[in-house]
Write a protein that holds these residues in place. Structure first.
Motif, PDB file in Angstrom:
ATOM      1  N   GLN A  79      41.257  32.956  44.159  1.00  0.00           N
ATOM      2  CA  GLN A  79      40.475  33.519  45.259  1.00  0.00           C
ATOM      3  C   GLN A  79      39.290  32.628  45.594  1.00  0.00           C
ATOM      4  N   ARG A  80      38.592  32.176  44.573  1.00  0.00           N
ATOM      5  CA  ARG A  80      37.331  31.466  44.789  1.00  0.00           C
ATOM      6  C   ARG A  80      37.523  29.995  45.122  1.00  0.00           C
ATOM      7  N   GLY A 121      40.807  30.413  48.288  1.00  0.00           N
ATOM      8  CA  GLY A 121      40.692  31.453  49.309  1.00  0.00           C
ATOM      9  C   GLY A 121      41.907  32.338  49.444  1.00  0.00           C
ATOM     10  N   LEU A 122      42.829  32.299  48.458  1.00  0.00           N
ATOM     11  CA  LEU A 122      44.007  33.166  48.534  1.00  0.00           C
ATOM     12  C   LEU A 122      43.575  34.618  48.343  1.00  0.00           C
ATOM     13  N   GLY A 123      44.080  35.494  49.198  1.00  0.00           N
ATOM     14  CA  GLY A 123      43.768  36.910  49.070  1.00  0.00           C
ATOM     15  C   GLY A 123      42.280  37.183  49.004  1.00  0.00           C
ATOM     16  N   ALA A 124      41.510  36.453  49.809  1.00  0.00           N
ATOM     17  CA  ALA A 124      40.051  36.512  49.683  1.00  0.00           C
ATOM     18  C   ALA A 124      39.495  37.915  49.891  1.00  0.00           C
ATOM     19  N   LEU A 162      48.371  37.471  45.495  1.00  0.00           N
ATOM     20  CA  LEU A 162      47.290  37.229  46.452  1.00  0.00           C
ATOM     21  C   LEU A 162      47.833  36.938  47.844  1.00  0.00           C
ATOM     22  N   GLU A 187      40.555  43.062  46.392  1.00  0.00           N
ATOM     23  CA  GLU A 187      39.744  43.303  45.189  1.00  0.00           C
ATOM     24  C   GLU A 187      40.621  43.155  43.959  1.00  0.00           C
ATOM     25  N   VAL A 188      40.270  42.233  43.075  1.00  0.00           N
ATOM     26  CA  VAL A 188      40.959  42.068  41.799  1.00  0.00           C
ATOM     27  C   VAL A 188      40.129  42.786  40.740  1.00  0.00           C
ATOM     28  N   LEU A 195      43.649  34.973  38.856  1.00  0.00           N
ATOM     29  CA  LEU A 195      43.573  35.565  40.190  1.00  0.00           C
ATOM     30  C   LEU A 195      42.201  35.315  40.801  1.00  0.00           C
ATOM     31  N   TRP A 196      41.134  35.540  40.033  1.00  0.00           N
ATOM     32  CA  TRP A 196      39.783  35.278  40.535  1.00  0.00           C
ATOM     33  C   TRP A 196      39.608  33.798  40.875  1.00  0.00           C
TER      34      TRP A 196
END
Length: 250
Positions: free
Chosen positions: A48-49, A52-55, A25, A58-59, A44-45
């Motif tokens: 992100q949530r 905010g990493l690699g927001a 990410l 698309e995973v 990974l999700w």
């Protein structure tokens, strides 16, 4: 429940999953596509949530499909990237891409890649060993500046290299550990194949298992290139990497 408290504390302190997926990410540009197995898609999700990493990336969970070969399912997802930066938690040897290790996954670059991307964070090398030029190295899982490995552990050396001449006979990489007096400790080898074009950059990792019954205060990593032909073994050159220290005992 009280009796399980030590287990809860151990689990709370375990960062191994985060260490594997966070680099994907962190390196993924906003328009990147990250292809993931289910057990890696979920953390990974989560990152992100919650962080905010690699927001903007698309995973995508790559799920099996009835009556379809699973590798072909992964290939179809990879082809759907259509030029977007592409990452994967699963590595296949596809002729269209070269895979560079990133955390517990890979960045897939269209072949041929002709320069080492600086964002991959390899420590630079410049060593011509026969038809192979070593461009950089990393010790997987080691933080910047860390130099200590545990007795009995497996140490993964990741190498970035470039073909500088004919890859026939196909060369091999070897990684070895010696002690400070030059005594051999362990080694790992990897055949590089012959399909790499002159000037192309590729990535290879070698996992070296340190013995449980041997402890050396100083470990000297050594990387070499060789070929084998009808005349036998041909040493094309070798180079020592900066020394590591071994932590002995449990």
């Amino acid at each position: 429940v009280i009796g399980m408290t030590p287990d809860f504390l151990t689990l709370a302190a375990d960062t191994s999953i985060r260490d594997r997926v966070a680099p994907l990410l962190e390196q993924a540009p906003p328009n990147a596509l990250i292809l993931a197995d289910w057990h890696w898609a979920t953390p990974l999700w989560l990152l992100q949530r919650t962080e905010g990493l690699g927001a903007g990336a698309e995973v995508a969970y790559v799920y099996p499909r009835a009556n379809e070969d699973y590798e072909q399912v992964w290939r179809a997802w990879a082809e759907s990237a259509n030029g977007r930066p592409l990452f994967s938690t699963h590595a296949y040897e596809w002729s269209e891409w070269t895979a560079a290790p990133v955390g517990g996954g890979y960045r897939l670059f269209p072949r041929p890649l002709t320069a080492l991307p600086p964002e991959l964070g390899y420590t630079p090398l410049d060593a011509d060993l026969g038809p192979v030029r070593l461009l950089g190295y990393r010790i997987a899982g080691m933080a910047q500046g860390e130099t200590v490995v545990q007795q009995g552990s497996a140490v993964e050396i990741q190498l970035a290299w470039q073909a500088t001449g004919a890859q026939e006979p196909a060369p091999s990489l070897t990684a070895r550990f010696f002690d400070a007096q030059g005594g051999f400790i362990t080694n790992a080898d990897r055949w590089l194949g012959s399909d790499t074009a002159a000037g192309e950059v590729r990535f290879t990792h070698l996992s070296l298992q340190l013995p449980l019954n041997t402890c050396a205060e100083t470990l000297v990593p050594n990387v070499g290139v060789y070929t084998v032909d009808a005349n036998g073994f041909n040493n094309l050159g070798e180079i020592n990497l900066p020394a590591l220290a071994m932590r002995c005992g449990g």
